[in-house]
Design an enzyme around this catalytic site. Structure first.
Site, PDB file in Angstrom:
ATOM      1  CD1 TRP A  75      -3.169   0.992   0.764  1.00  0.00           C
ATOM      2  CD2 TRP A  75      -1.797   2.339   1.902  1.00  0.00           C
ATOM      3  NE1 TRP A  75      -3.829   2.170   1.015  1.00  0.00           N
ATOM      4  CE2 TRP A  75      -3.014   3.012   1.699  1.00  0.00           C
ATOM      5  CE3 TRP A  75      -0.777   2.997   2.602  1.00  0.00           C
ATOM      6  CZ2 TRP A  75      -3.252   4.299   2.171  1.00  0.00           C
ATOM      7  CZ3 TRP A  75      -1.001   4.278   3.063  1.00  0.00           C
ATOM      8  CH2 TRP A  75      -2.229   4.910   2.844  1.00  0.00           C
ATOM      9  CG  HIS A 508     -25.168  26.977  11.337  1.00  0.00           C
ATOM     10  ND1 HIS A 508     -25.361  28.218  11.891  1.00  0.00           N
ATOM     11  CD2 HIS A 508     -26.064  26.154  11.928  1.00  0.00           C
ATOM     12  CE1 HIS A 508     -26.314  28.142  12.806  1.00  0.00           C
ATOM     13  NE2 HIS A 508     -26.762  26.903  12.848  1.00  0.00           N
TER      14      HIS A 508
END
Ligand code: F6R
Length: 612
Positions: A75, A508
């Protein structure tokens, strides 16, 4: 990340290493490689980009007869995904081969001791091979060469090394806490792997290599050493669990299999722990005395990703039932903000793998401060279980799909059980509430089974929505963590931009995103904030936003308001997250499937995250 394996045994090392790599593939699948040594110790190395199947194809019919070798599935952390960056890495003469998991922090500085032109890769690993070769050239044996080399490194990692210059030996080493290694013993072979699940069924005994330890392995024996080079005795353990047969059965993907296993895994998680007849919770694994539990002044939950989302539910339980002030910390942030901790702080880490480096680092921080620690973990014998004072095992069996599903439901249940258990001891929980919650939890396998029956409806909804590129997930109270989790599942396996928000936060900022191309998945159970969720949905509809609403059993009042209604099975409101998450797991699954993606091994991800 990255999986490493070493094998010393009979003449079939190639097959054994490839088989081990296959089992480790979930840790990384950018590229993989293998180094095998023949009877004179001469090495043969093959590397391949892509999944392990590509390496198997490349080595077909040309694996050399070999009794020992090492392998790696990558990885990528340092350097692009290509063959030159694939492990094993060697010195310039190809005499030392190294596989590595973790990060060598000072590799740039170490490289300055060598001519630049000898480096073929961009990795942090390669310099280690050059350093070991130099040590051997200076007269050291392989073990001493590895020890001397690692003393010059910083970082947290593990390596496996073989060399033509010191044949018939393999050295494994761990620096720091990340990147575990376990040695498995069979009758005629010794294996070293980064994860216990990659050991073959014939392995009966294991030894964990602890931080800053080394082991020298030959076909017959192992010798262990500490950081200062002294030989040490290690405790041998019997393999603590039966291996799950990796078998898809009727399912197309492990993720779908694991989603569908949940009625059964939940039963395993609650079995013996929730006792309806005595009206009590039995957590005999817990090593904390009643006095310690009464003295807890604060609970800090730590975890990452899905496990962190689960802890947001755990916090509700701890405050409600045990009345202990509780907070949730992203484990990767925890140690950097110098948290205030003391001996009466209880740190609860939640981790499927038991190996997540950020969670381990948070636990180390807690250990330094002398906190009590419990880990909620799925993999027996892993590092968090060795750091914590007590472990509550999820008992889910191996989770193979990279996206966590069954382990999330298990961890939420265990935090529920723990909070009830503490509440009773601390006198903050009435016997009626305890009995009611126990009965409600015992109903979960049924309720989750009913939630799974929504799969066809969810698939139909996914049929319509799979081509949308942005999603908003909203929830309040106990629905909020599930909104974040729904968004995480969708983005990680379908690569769709999905964001989870507390519904009250919508006005918001996120509301600016709403239009006909940004559908909202709203979690709207009939609870104390139901009316507020309805207002949020109206605001979305007023801006042409599409709404998929998850509602309580029998709820009809949204029929004219939402575009899609998913009616959840009946469940106690406090346990609703464990049921609500199921259709969201299915939603992510079906969307990714319609998009034709690699569901069990999504791009850029790995099952166990051992780098920061
Ligand atoms: C998401 C997922 C990850 C993990 C995270 C923590 O589906 O699986 O977000 O939850 O990497 O892993 P563990 O639980 O092993 O500590």
């Amino acid at each position: 990340m990255c999986g490493i394996i070493g094998y010393c045994g009979n003449g079939n090392a190639g097959e054994a290493v490839l088989q081990g790599l296959k089992a480790l593939e979930y840790r990384g699948y950018d590229s993989s490689g293998i180094a095998l040594a023949d009877q004179d110790g001469v090495m043969s190395i093959t590397r391949s980009v892509g999944k392990i199947s590509a390496l198997i194809e490349k080595t077909k019919n040309n694996l050399i007869p070999s009794s020992y070798g090492i392998g790696h599935t990558r990885w990528a952390t340092h350097g692009a995904v290509n063959e030159v960056n694939t492990h094993p890495h060697t010195d310039q003469f190809g005499k030392v081969a190294v596989v590595h998991n973790g990060i060598i922090e000072n590799f740039e500085e170490l490289k300055e001791n060598f001519p630049l032109e000898i480096f073929t890769s961009e990795t942090d690993t390669e310099v280690i091979a050059h350093m070991i070769a130099l040590e051997i050239a200076n007269g050291e044996n392989l073990l001493q060469a590895v020890q001397n080399t690692l003393q010059k490194t910083t970082g947290s990692f593990s390596i496996l090394v073989i060399s033509e210059l010191n044949p018939h030996k393999m050295v494994a080493a761990r620096k720091g806490n990340a990147s575990g290694l376990v040695i498995g013993f069979a009758e005629d072979a010794i294996s070293v792997v980064s994860d216990i699940t990659a050991l073959t069924n014939i392995v009966e005994k294991i030894i964990f290599l602890d931080a800053n330890e080394y082991v020298e392995i030959s076909s017959k024996e192992t010798n262990f050493y500490n950081a200062t080079g002294e030989e040490i005795d290690k405790k041998t353990l019997l393999l603590p669990f039966e291996h799950n047969v990796q078998n898809l059965g009727q399912y197309k993907h492990y993720m779908l299999k694991e989603i569908n296993e949940q009625p059964e895994t939940i039963l395993d998680t609650i079995r013996g722990r929730y006792q309806s007849d005595t009206g009590s919770i039995n957590l005999q694994e817990l090593q904390l005395s009643s006095e310690q539990i009464r003295n807890i002044n604060r609970v800090v939950f730590v975890g990452m990703g899905t496990s962190a989302n689960a802890t947001l539910v755990g916090r509700h339980y701890m405050e409600r039932f045990a009345k202990i002030p509780s907070e949730v910390d992203n484990a990767s942030e925890f140690r950097y903000r110098q948290p205030i901790l003391d001996r009466n702080t209880l740190v609860i880490s939640v981790t499927q793998s038991g190996e997540t480096v950020d969670t381990l680092a948070a636990m180390d921080e807690a250990k330094r401060a002398g906190c009590m620690q419990i880990t909620i973990c799925n993999n027996p014998g892993t590092q968090t279980t060795r750091i914590a004072d007590s472990t509550l095992y999820m008992r889910c069996g191996q989770e193979i799909s990279v996206a966590s599903t069954k382990t999330m439901t298990a961890s939420m249940i265990l935090m529920h059980a723990l909070a009830l258990y503490f509440g009773k001891i601390r006198g903050t929980l009435s016997p009626e509430t305890e009995q009611h919650q126990i009965n409600a939890a015992l109903h979960l396998p049924v309720a989750v089974g009913q939630a799974l029956e929504l799969s066809n409806q969810v698939e139909e909804i996914a049929n319509y929505y799979h081509s949308f590129d942005n999603f908003l997930f909203l929830g309040r109270g106990l629905g909020f963590p599930i909104a974040i989790e729904g968004a995480l599942k969708l983005k990680e396996i379908s690569y769709i931009n999905a964001i989870g928000y507390a519904a009250g936060e919508m006005k918001h900022g996120p509301i600016a995103l709403i239009d006909s191309q940004m559908p909202t998945v709203a979690i709207v159970p009939r609870d104390t904030v139901f009316e507020k969720m309805i207002s949020n949905i109206q605001q979305i509809r007023a801006r042409q936003g599409k709404v998929i609403a998850l509602v309580s059993h029998g709820e009809k009042s949204l029929n004219n308001l939402a575009d899609e209604i998913i009616e959840l099975p009946e469940v106690d409101p406090l346990l609703a997250p464990i049921v609500t998450v199921i259709p969201l797991q299915l939603f992510a699954y079906h969307i990714a499937q319609k998009r034709g993606l690699d569901i069990d091994q999504p791009r850029n991800l790995a099952k166990t995250v051992t780098v920061e």
